[in-house]
Design a protein around this motif. Structure first.
Motif, PDB file in Angstrom:
ATOM      1  N   LEU A  88      14.528  78.316  22.104  1.00  0.00           N
ATOM      2  CA  LEU A  88      13.890  77.615  20.991  1.00  0.00           C
ATOM      3  C   LEU A  88      12.491  77.180  21.404  1.00  0.00           C
ATOM      4  O   LEU A  88      12.273  76.777  22.541  1.00  0.00           O
ATOM      5  CB  LEU A  88      14.706  76.391  20.588  1.00  0.00           C
ATOM      6  N   ASP A  89      11.587  77.248  20.456  1.00  0.00           N
ATOM      7  CA  ASP A  89      10.237  76.735  20.643  1.00  0.00           C
ATOM      8  C   ASP A  89      10.170  75.415  19.879  1.00  0.00           C
ATOM      9  O   ASP A  89      10.309  75.404  18.646  1.00  0.00           O
ATOM     10  CB  ASP A  89       9.211  77.731  20.108  1.00  0.00           C
ATOM     11  N   ILE A  90      10.014  74.312  20.585  1.00  0.00           N
ATOM     12  CA  ILE A  90       9.983  72.979  19.972  1.00  0.00           C
ATOM     13  C   ILE A  90       8.593  72.398  20.198  1.00  0.00           C
ATOM     14  O   ILE A  90       8.203  72.122  21.326  1.00  0.00           O
ATOM     15  CB  ILE A  90      11.070  72.063  20.562  1.00  0.00           C
ATOM     16  N   THR A  91       7.860  72.219  19.079  1.00  0.00           N
ATOM     17  CA  THR A  91       6.489  71.735  19.147  1.00  0.00           C
ATOM     18  C   THR A  91       6.357  70.437  18.372  1.00  0.00           C
ATOM     19  O   THR A  91       6.712  70.382  17.190  1.00  0.00           O
ATOM     20  CB  THR A  91       5.520  72.782  18.547  1.00  0.00           C
ATOM     21  N   PRO A  92       5.857  69.364  19.008  1.00  0.00           N
ATOM     22  CA  PRO A  92       5.633  68.118  18.268  1.00  0.00           C
ATOM     23  C   PRO A  92       4.532  68.303  17.225  1.00  0.00           C
ATOM     24  O   PRO A  92       3.535  68.964  17.489  1.00  0.00           O
ATOM     25  CB  PRO A  92       5.210  67.120  19.332  1.00  0.00           C
ATOM     26  N   ILE A  93       4.752  67.719  16.042  1.00  0.00           N
ATOM     27  CA  ILE A  93       3.734  67.783  14.990  1.00  0.00           C
ATOM     28  C   ILE A  93       3.039  66.425  14.949  1.00  0.00           C
ATOM     29  O   ILE A  93       1.961  66.270  15.494  1.00  0.00           O
ATOM     30  CB  ILE A  93       4.348  68.148  13.618  1.00  0.00           C
ATOM     31  N   THR A  94       3.663  65.457  14.327  1.00  0.00           N
ATOM     32  CA  THR A  94       3.145  64.085  14.279  1.00  0.00           C
ATOM     33  C   THR A  94       4.227  63.189  13.683  1.00  0.00           C
ATOM     34  O   THR A  94       5.111  63.662  12.971  1.00  0.00           O
ATOM     35  CB  THR A  94       1.850  63.997  13.437  1.00  0.00           C
ATOM     36  N   GLY A  95       4.144  61.913  13.971  1.00  0.00           N
ATOM     37  CA  GLY A  95       5.063  60.943  13.363  1.00  0.00           C
ATOM     38  C   GLY A  95       6.532  61.242  13.583  1.00  0.00           C
ATOM     39  O   GLY A  95       7.337  61.023  12.689  1.00  0.00           O
ATOM     40  N   GLY A  96       6.911  61.740  14.754  1.00  0.00           N
ATOM     41  CA  GLY A  96       8.317  62.024  15.033  1.00  0.00           C
ATOM     42  C   GLY A  96       8.812  63.331  14.452  1.00  0.00           C
ATOM     43  O   GLY A  96      10.009  63.606  14.486  1.00  0.00           O
ATOM     44  N   LEU A  97       7.911  64.147  13.901  1.00  0.00           N
ATOM     45  CA  LEU A  97       8.300  65.447  13.353  1.00  0.00           C
ATOM     46  C   LEU A  97       8.026  66.546  14.373  1.00  0.00           C
ATOM     47  O   LEU A  97       7.074  66.475  15.145  1.00  0.00           O
ATOM     48  CB  LEU A  97       7.536  65.734  12.063  1.00  0.00           C
ATOM     49  N   PHE A  98       8.892  67.556  14.328  1.00  0.00           N
ATOM     50  CA  PHE A  98       8.783  68.673  15.257  1.00  0.00           C
ATOM     51  C   PHE A  98       8.927  69.985  14.503  1.00  0.00           C
ATOM     52  O   PHE A  98       9.672  70.070  13.530  1.00  0.00           O
ATOM     53  CB  PHE A  98       9.885  68.584  16.322  1.00  0.00           C
ATOM     54  N   ASP A  99       8.215  70.998  14.961  1.00  0.00           N
ATOM     55  CA  ASP A  99       8.402  72.356  14.472  1.00  0.00           C
ATOM     56  C   ASP A  99       9.363  73.020  15.443  1.00  0.00           C
ATOM     57  O   ASP A  99       9.075  73.097  16.649  1.00  0.00           O
ATOM     58  CB  ASP A  99       7.059  73.099  14.435  1.00  0.00           C
ATOM     59  N   ILE A 100      10.511  73.472  14.941  1.00  0.00           N
ATOM     60  CA  ILE A 100      11.535  74.069  15.796  1.00  0.00           C
ATOM     61  C   ILE A 100      11.803  75.479  15.291  1.00  0.00           C
ATOM     62  O   ILE A 100      12.144  75.668  14.126  1.00  0.00           O
ATOM     63  CB  ILE A 100      12.826  73.226  15.792  1.00  0.00           C
ATOM     64  N   ARG A 101      11.634  76.465  16.176  1.00  0.00           N
ATOM     65  CA  ARG A 101      11.825  77.866  15.815  1.00  0.00           C
ATOM     66  C   ARG A 101      12.568  78.597  16.930  1.00  0.00           C
ATOM     67  O   ARG A 101      12.432  78.249  18.099  1.00  0.00           O
ATOM     68  CB  ARG A 101      10.478  78.560  15.626  1.00  0.00           C
ATOM     69  N   CYS A 102      13.290  79.639  16.520  1.00  0.00           N
ATOM     70  CA  CYS A 102      13.899  80.529  17.500  1.00  0.00           C
ATOM     71  C   CYS A 102      12.820  81.472  18.015  1.00  0.00           C
ATOM     72  O   CYS A 102      11.923  81.876  17.272  1.00  0.00           O
ATOM     73  CB  CYS A 102      15.006  81.364  16.854  1.00  0.00           C
TER      74      CYS A 102
END
Length: 157
Positions: A88-102
């Protein structure tokens, strides 16, 4: 004589208490057949919950929103184990949100295992992973917040 009558029950109680052995701390022998087999990743829990697929609903279990996330754990009767999981690729966005992709890759691992007191210990090089067995589910709880995982759960196939 009166003192002896009073002390006798106390002495008897102490003797009985000390003479009884407690097996509460003795290891419980588990049936290794309970863990030998193939296990599929059923839950990959995160905190804080996320809306990974942008459907307006957040979840703690990545697998409900990201079907490409998958994993298999194989426990062999010879004391070895191996696993394959989609990266998984887990990237922080902002405000506790993350972009999570396989990703298009998988990771594999292998090692040896032990099973005692309903706890499966997987040894991978110098790392130890602990899973608790409950029914047909193995749970590893790490309690890490994103980008880490709270827990992972495997179900026996």
């Amino acid at each position: 004589m009166k003192k002896i009558k009073v002390l006798m029950p106390l002495i008897a109680f102490i003797f009985i208490f000390l003479a009884c052995s407690s097996d509460d701390n003795a290891p419980v022998e588990d049936n290794n057949d309970a863990v030998v087999g193939t296990w599929s990743l059923a839950e990959l829990n995160i905190n804080p919950p996320q809306d990974i697929n942008n459907d307006g609903s957040t979840t703690s279990n990545i697998l409900t929103e990201l079907p490409c996330a998958a994993g298999t754990l194989v426990i062999n009767s010879d004391g070895s184990w191996n696993s394959t999981v989609v990266n998984l690729d887990i990237t922080p966005i902002t405000g506790g949100l993350f972009d999570i992709r396989c990703t298009n890759t998988s990771s594999t691992a292998s090692g040896v295992w032990q099973f005692q007191n309903s706890q499966l210990s997987l040894f991978f090089n110098t790392t130890l992973f602990l899973y608790n067995l409950s029914g047909d589910r193995l749970t590893n709880t790490t309690n890490e917040d994103l980008p880490g995982f709270m827990s992972e759960v495997y179900e026996k196939q």
